[in-house]
Design a protein around this motif. Sequence first.
Motif, PDB file in Angstrom:
ATOM      1  N   SER A 236       0.760  -1.095   0.005  1.00 30.01           N
ATOM      2  CA  SER A 236       0.281   0.093   0.074  1.00 30.01           C
ATOM      3  C   SER A 236       0.886   1.126  -0.228  1.00 30.01           C
ATOM      4  CB  SER A 236      -0.904   0.082   1.286  1.00 30.01           C
ATOM      5  OG  SER A 236      -1.509  -1.326   1.305  1.00 30.01           O
ATOM      6  N   VAL A 237       1.961   1.261   0.741  1.00 31.89           N
ATOM      7  CA  VAL A 237       2.761   2.511   0.730  1.00 31.89           C
ATOM      8  C   VAL A 237       3.548   2.731  -0.657  1.00 31.89           C
ATOM      9  CG1 VAL A 237       5.247   3.139   1.742  1.00 31.89           C
ATOM     10  CG2 VAL A 237       3.546   2.106   3.259  1.00 31.89           C
ATOM     11  N   CYS A 238       3.813   1.544  -1.204  1.00 33.22           N
ATOM     12  CA  CYS A 238       4.565   1.895  -2.716  1.00 33.22           C
ATOM     13  C   CYS A 238       3.218   2.616  -3.605  1.00 33.22           C
ATOM     14  CB  CYS A 238       4.665   0.512  -3.330  1.00 33.22           C
ATOM     15  SG  CYS A 238       6.049  -0.097  -2.586  1.00 33.22           S
ATOM     16  N   VAL A 239       2.019   2.006  -3.409  1.00 33.15           N
ATOM     17  CA  VAL A 239       1.135   2.582  -4.335  1.00 33.15           C
ATOM     18  C   VAL A 239       0.716   3.850  -4.057  1.00 33.15           C
ATOM     19  CG1 VAL A 239      -1.205   2.402  -5.331  1.00 33.15           C
ATOM     20  CG2 VAL A 239       0.125   0.447  -4.867  1.00 33.15           C
ATOM     21  N   LEU A 240       0.655   4.248  -2.569  1.00 35.48           N
ATOM     22  CA  LEU A 240       0.234   5.619  -2.035  1.00 35.48           C
ATOM     23  C   LEU A 240       1.543   6.681  -2.383  1.00 35.48           C
ATOM     24  CD1 LEU A 240      -1.700   4.646   1.006  1.00 35.48           C
ATOM     25  CD2 LEU A 240      -2.316   5.324  -0.961  1.00 35.48           C
ATOM     26  N   ALA A 241       2.801   6.222  -2.338  1.00 34.22           N
ATOM     27  CA  ALA A 241       3.746   7.160  -2.475  1.00 34.22           C
ATOM     28  C   ALA A 241       3.779   7.275  -4.202  1.00 34.22           C
ATOM     29  CB  ALA A 241       5.020   6.305  -2.062  1.00 34.22           C
ATOM     30  N   GLY A 242       3.663   6.470  -4.829  1.00 34.87           N
ATOM     31  CA  GLY A 242       3.599   6.751  -6.233  1.00 34.87           C
ATOM     32  C   GLY A 242       2.365   7.795  -6.564  1.00 34.87           C
ATOM     33  N   LEU A 243       1.285   7.505  -6.008  1.00 37.95           N
ATOM     34  CA  LEU A 243       0.148   8.263  -6.237  1.00 37.95           C
ATOM     35  C   LEU A 243       0.369   9.845  -5.770  1.00 37.95           C
ATOM     36  CD1 LEU A 243      -2.933   6.073  -5.498  1.00 37.95           C
ATOM     37  CD2 LEU A 243      -1.891   6.549  -7.869  1.00 37.95           C
ATOM     38  N   ALA A 244       1.045   9.668  -4.703  1.00 39.50           N
ATOM     39  CA  ALA A 244       1.154  11.132  -3.893  1.00 39.50           C
ATOM     40  C   ALA A 244       2.261  11.931  -4.782  1.00 39.50           C
ATOM     41  CB  ALA A 244       1.856  10.855  -2.699  1.00 39.50           C
ATOM     42  N   ILE A 245       3.315  11.365  -5.253  1.00 48.44           N
ATOM     43  CA  ILE A 245       4.197  12.005  -6.222  1.00 48.44           C
ATOM     44  C   ILE A 245       3.628  12.587  -7.325  1.00 48.44           C
ATOM     45  CG2 ILE A 245       6.074  11.788  -7.699  1.00 48.44           C
ATOM     46  CD1 ILE A 245       7.237   9.558  -5.837  1.00 48.44           C
ATOM     47  N   LEU A 246       2.668  11.724  -8.191  1.00 47.84           N
ATOM     48  CA  LEU A 246       1.765  12.490  -9.080  1.00 47.84           C
ATOM     49  C   LEU A 246       0.852  13.724  -8.752  1.00 47.84           C
ATOM     50  CD1 LEU A 246       0.581   9.074 -11.128  1.00 47.84           C
ATOM     51  CD2 LEU A 246       2.462  10.650 -11.670  1.00 47.84           C
ATOM     52  N   ILE A 247       0.260  13.393  -7.613  1.00 48.20           N
ATOM     53  CA  ILE A 247      -0.758  14.196  -7.178  1.00 48.20           C
ATOM     54  C   ILE A 247      -0.049  15.644  -6.788  1.00 48.20           C
ATOM     55  CG2 ILE A 247      -2.594  14.942  -5.769  1.00 48.20           C
ATOM     56  CD1 ILE A 247      -3.145  12.042  -5.803  1.00 48.20           C
ATOM     57  N   PRO A 252       0.935  19.440 -10.290  1.00 46.89           N
ATOM     58  CA  PRO A 252       1.165  20.805  -9.915  1.00 46.89           C
ATOM     59  C   PRO A 252       2.528  21.585 -10.655  1.00 46.89           C
ATOM     60  CG  PRO A 252       1.511  19.992  -7.935  1.00 46.89           C
ATOM     61  CD  PRO A 252       0.998  18.706  -8.951  1.00 46.89           C
ATOM     62  N   THR A 253       3.530  20.677 -10.672  1.00 41.11           N
ATOM     63  CA  THR A 253       4.739  21.246 -11.326  1.00 41.11           C
ATOM     64  C   THR A 253       4.512  21.497 -12.696  1.00 41.11           C
ATOM     65  OG1 THR A 253       5.956  19.869  -9.732  1.00 41.11           O
ATOM     66  CG2 THR A 253       7.204  20.854 -11.713  1.00 41.11           C
ATOM     67  N   LEU A 254       3.777  20.284 -13.421  1.00 37.36           N
ATOM     68  CA  LEU A 254       3.470  20.558 -14.882  1.00 37.36           C
ATOM     69  C   LEU A 254       2.785  21.820 -14.907  1.00 37.36           C
ATOM     70  CD1 LEU A 254       2.848  17.020 -16.156  1.00 37.36           C
ATOM     71  CD2 LEU A 254       4.825  18.459 -16.998  1.00 37.36           C
ATOM     72  N   ALA A 255       1.784  22.082 -14.261  1.00 38.03           N
ATOM     73  CA  ALA A 255       0.806  23.086 -14.510  1.00 38.03           C
ATOM     74  C   ALA A 255       1.674  24.427 -14.125  1.00 38.03           C
ATOM     75  CB  ALA A 255      -0.240  22.951 -13.440  1.00 38.03           C
ATOM     76  N   ARG A 256       2.449  24.437 -13.175  1.00 38.57           N
ATOM     77  CA  ARG A 256       3.334  25.553 -12.879  1.00 38.57           C
ATOM     78  C   ARG A 256       4.194  26.057 -14.182  1.00 38.57           C
ATOM     79  NH1 ARG A 256       4.824  28.927  -8.065  1.00 38.57           N
ATOM     80  NH2 ARG A 256       5.749  30.432  -9.467  1.00 38.57           N
ATOM     81  N   MET A 257       4.775  25.199 -14.649  1.00 42.06           N
ATOM     82  CA  MET A 257       5.801  25.327 -15.521  1.00 42.06           C
ATOM     83  C   MET A 257       5.274  25.741 -16.887  1.00 42.06           C
ATOM     84  SD  MET A 257       8.847  22.463 -14.764  1.00 42.06           S
ATOM     85  CE  MET A 257       8.660  21.627 -16.348  1.00 42.06           C
ATOM     86  N   ILE A 258       4.116  25.062 -17.328  1.00 41.71           N
ATOM     87  CA  ILE A 258       3.544  25.169 -18.591  1.00 41.71           C
ATOM     88  C   ILE A 258       2.461  26.540 -18.417  1.00 41.71           C
ATOM     89  CG2 ILE A 258       2.128  24.215 -20.422  1.00 41.71           C
ATOM     90  CD1 ILE A 258       3.404  21.675 -19.661  1.00 41.71           C
ATOM     91  N   THR A 259       1.625  26.548 -17.279  1.00 43.42           N
ATOM     92  CA  THR A 259       0.680  27.479 -17.537  1.00 43.42           C
ATOM     93  C   THR A 259       1.009  28.592 -16.370  1.00 43.42           C
ATOM     94  OG1 THR A 259      -0.692  26.707 -15.706  1.00 43.42           O
ATOM     95  CG2 THR A 259      -0.929  25.754 -17.979  1.00 43.42           C
ATOM     96  N   GLY A 260       1.993  28.309 -15.620  1.00 40.96           N
ATOM     97  CA  GLY A 260       2.341  29.456 -14.437  1.00 40.96           C
ATOM     98  C   GLY A 260       1.416  29.639 -13.359  1.00 40.96           C
ATOM     99  N   MET A 261       0.441  28.515 -13.301  1.00 41.74           N
ATOM    100  CA  MET A 261      -0.481  28.489 -12.130  1.00 41.74           C
ATOM    101  C   MET A 261       0.211  28.030 -10.860  1.00 41.74           C
ATOM    102  SD  MET A 261      -4.284  26.491 -11.793  1.00 41.74           S
ATOM    103  CE  MET A 261      -4.798  27.516 -13.128  1.00 41.74           C
ATOM    104  N   LYS A 262      -0.068  28.869  -9.884  1.00 43.37           N
ATOM    105  CA  LYS A 262       0.613  28.621  -8.452  1.00 43.37           C
ATOM    106  C   LYS A 262      -0.124  27.481  -7.994  1.00 43.37           C
ATOM    107  CE  LYS A 262       2.881  32.911  -7.704  1.00 43.37           C
ATOM    108  NZ  LYS A 262       1.910  34.170  -8.070  1.00 43.37           N
ATOM    109  N   TYR A 263       0.857  26.832  -7.065  1.00 43.39           N
ATOM    110  CA  TYR A 263       0.261  25.689  -6.269  1.00 43.39           C
ATOM    111  C   TYR A 263      -1.142  25.771  -5.581  1.00 43.39           C
ATOM    112  CZ  TYR A 263       1.914  21.322  -3.773  1.00 43.39           C
ATOM    113  OH  TYR A 263       2.177  19.887  -3.488  1.00 43.39           O
ATOM    114  N   LYS A 264      -1.146  26.853  -4.962  1.00 43.55           N
ATOM    115  CA  LYS A 264      -2.457  27.085  -4.194  1.00 43.55           C
ATOM    116  C   LYS A 264      -3.582  27.519  -4.877  1.00 43.55           C
ATOM    117  CE  LYS A 264      -3.934  29.956  -0.410  1.00 43.55           C
ATOM    118  NZ  LYS A 264      -4.554  31.350  -0.504  1.00 43.55           N
ATOM    119  N   LYS A 265      -3.489  27.980  -5.982  1.00 42.04           N
ATOM    120  CA  LYS A 265      -4.472  28.128  -7.020  1.00 42.04           C
ATOM    121  C   LYS A 265      -5.094  26.867  -7.589  1.00 42.04           C
ATOM    122  CE  LYS A 265      -6.116  30.718 -10.942  1.00 42.04           C
ATOM    123  NZ  LYS A 265      -5.820  31.409 -12.085  1.00 42.04           N
ATOM    124  N   PHE A 266      -4.088  26.069  -7.994  1.00 46.34           N
ATOM    125  CA  PHE A 266      -4.227  24.875  -8.492  1.00 46.34           C
ATOM    126  C   PHE A 266      -4.954  23.690  -7.551  1.00 46.34           C
ATOM    127  CE2 PHE A 266      -2.945  20.245  -9.185  1.00 46.34           C
ATOM    128  CZ  PHE A 266      -3.013  20.245 -10.713  1.00 46.34           C
TER     129      PHE A 266
END
Length: 436
Positions: A236-247, A252-266
Amino acid sequence: MKKLELHWKILIGMFLGIVVGLIASALEMNQFVQDWIKPFGTIFINLLKLIAIPLIIASLIKGVSDLKDISKLSKMGGRTLGIYLGTTLLAVILGLFIVNTVRPGVTVTEETRQELLEGYSSEATDKINIATAEKDQGPLRALEDLVPDNIFSAAGDNRNMLQVIFFVLFFGIGLILIAPEKAKPVKDFIDGLNEVILKMIDVIMLGAPYGVFALLAALIVESPSWSLFQALLWYSVCVLAGLAILILVVYPTLARMITGMKYKKFFGGIGPAQLVAFSTSSSAATLPVTMERVSEHMGVDEEVSSFVLPIGATVNMDGTSLYQGVAAVFIAQAFGIDLTLGDQLSIVLTATLASIGSAAVPSAGMIMLVIVLGAIGVPEAGLALIFAVDRPLDMVRTITNVTGDATVSLIVAKSMGLLGEPHERKLTDHYQGSEV
Ligand code: ASP
């Protein structure tokens, strides 16, 4: 006093649901929760599902016909599918990296393995049977299934979402191709219809805190014993860690880099949809909320959200593909099967396809896992090993799926010049904008 924001209300609902579920379990009042609380959760999910098909029809026709020409549609379609595929591949590779590094299957003792295999064999067999029925169909079956022979029967089952999307896209293209004066009344009608449906979603969302309260209370009283969770802790930890990295990192990093949207707004934007995804375990049921959040709170033009999100809800499941990668390797490890590099590559391929083929409903990812296991020669009965913890993992992979769709809609909107400022539709701003 400032009104509490929706995501806080939903979080409070979730928290109270868990507390009530735990108290009811301790007092052995499970039946009470089933009889008097769970129905409200079911009603909430039904309301969301009820609105899903009309929403796709109205918003996608509006979206496509607003595009004015077909080249724009194919440009948007190409980008959407390309990015969807890219993020899904990334997710499986991340999952494989984690599970091969941590090796959670090695920690499962022979005794636990037998206990799980015996305890969950009948549930596993049910899933295997459903998957085998799908697998036995020809290679072009998925393509064949895309084209409905009757739109009313297609729209009569929420599982046929892709068929409805096919019809609606086709209809939208027809609308672009006819003379503007003939198209106008149809477009006006669809525009109005779209407004009505969006308003209905706003109304349904008022009930969200109560809906998630009921769903979580019922889930707690129905969940299996905690000792099994412990045996499957590392998996479970492996699945959750992977999902947490994505979420928490990748999207948010992709959104930030490509659209400039901040973490909080995202997260402020997509948060309520994530909470509904967690509580319902269904991207399809969450779709109305995702669409509302992305277009009204994150600035994605409806032309994009109405196209990208319904397709994403059905085909783009990064959380599911990551989970399928981790689960397949975990089961192989638990059975002591060594996987070659070729096997790992075939997991990448089959998990990508299996996640695309998974329906956007609870535990669909587990059914399609059978196909991944089959491809690498791991016994399908191994599904019984992971059954006990599937529901909580499903809740988090659904959050991932929904967040992935929202991120891609941001990227596509940005690339088409259709990302603007959010324009929230107030529940009270109805006819002539008057207040009630
Ligand atoms: N429940 C997931 C979803 O609806 C699919 C899955 O089982 O992974 O997105």
